[in-house]
Design an enzyme around this catalytic site. Sequence first.
Site, PDB file in Angstrom:
ATOM      1  N   GLU A  29     119.937  18.457  52.961  1.00 32.59           N
ATOM      2  CA  GLU A  29     120.364  16.461  53.201  1.00 32.59           C
ATOM      3  C   GLU A  29     119.668  16.810  51.886  1.00 32.59           C
ATOM      4  OE1 GLU A  29     118.011  18.464  56.927  1.00 32.59           O
ATOM      5  OE2 GLU A  29     118.492  18.752  54.994  1.00 32.59           O
ATOM      6  N   HIS A  47     109.934  16.439  64.491  1.00 32.54           N
ATOM      7  CA  HIS A  47     110.408  17.070  65.608  1.00 32.54           C
ATOM      8  C   HIS A  47     109.941  14.990  65.969  1.00 32.54           C
ATOM      9  CE1 HIS A  47     111.323  20.429  64.330  1.00 32.54           C
ATOM     10  NE2 HIS A  47     112.693  20.024  64.176  1.00 32.54           N
TER      11      HIS A  47
END
Length: 345
Positions: A62, A131
């Site tokens: 990322e 998550h």
Amino acid sequence: MAGRRLTMAEAISEAFAQEMERDPNVFIMGEDVGVYGGIFGATKGLIEKFGPERVMDTPISETGFIGAAIGAAAAGMRPVAELMFVDFFGVCMDQIYNHLAKNTYMSGGNVRLPVVITTAIGGGYNDAAQHSQCLYGVFAHVPGLKVVVPSNAYDAKGLLIEAIRDDNPVLYMFHKGIMGLPWMAYFEGSTTEVPEEPYTIPFGQARVVREGKDLTIVTLSQMVHKAVLAADILAKEGIEAEILDLRTLVPLDREAVLTSVAKTGRLLVADEDYLGFGLTGEIAAIVGEHLDRIALRAPIKRLGVPNVPIPYSRPLEQFAIPQVEHIVAAAKETMQGRVASGGRV
């Protein structure tokens, strides 16, 4: 086509396709956005239309691809970078809050960074603590970032096109539980009629989802649909709740909040983000700072996720994340509340 209905995932994908057709500088990069079509369907079919040079699958890095997006934007491109889960922002936060958010300011306006970071938020499907978060309050806290959180397909398309055309960095956050995915239970109210032609929805304009006179429920994202179901239950007991969908956190439609609360005299903020130091406190503070024009009839009520990690266990997760029954109960408590001294707190 009249009556054409799309899921949020379909509306987002269509918005991408139309903007990529309109502007060759728009491209998408991220993990599994290409051949797979995005794990939540947001980029489905795009690689077949535009090829791997404009819909780029990236390594699991990322920091690398968001940094690349910042550089591409500085060079005149209009990149979209998908951060697969908002929970993963920690590995690339320096790129987001020290570079993306600040470099236009630090360059005296000479560098524009029209980057859109799309990311999936929210729980409700047992994906545990790493998550299942929302975390939009984190990004709204950072000067220089716009924060967009749609609740339905119509808004999702219009807000995304607005985001891509904006010359500022935008965090565009979609809740997994309203994308309309066949493998995940979702709230059907998020699937709406969506025009085929491109259109934009200006940032900073909240939407009154349901009008009411007794209580204002300020909310956003999937919680909008829970609030609607709660309002149906409350209506059967004679309580008419007004529901305000914020749509964007930055810019925030403060006037819409104040207008609604001035009308009803009661405020419930329902949120799926953490309760501490977040959206619920910000909305409560805005109302509290304007008691010269608002006569509260009850103390402000805040409903959010307690300051604990999102549990994996289904019963614990449903306890931690506000549900329809929690909104109903909080609304009833607000209706029973009283404020002394002529409506002032």
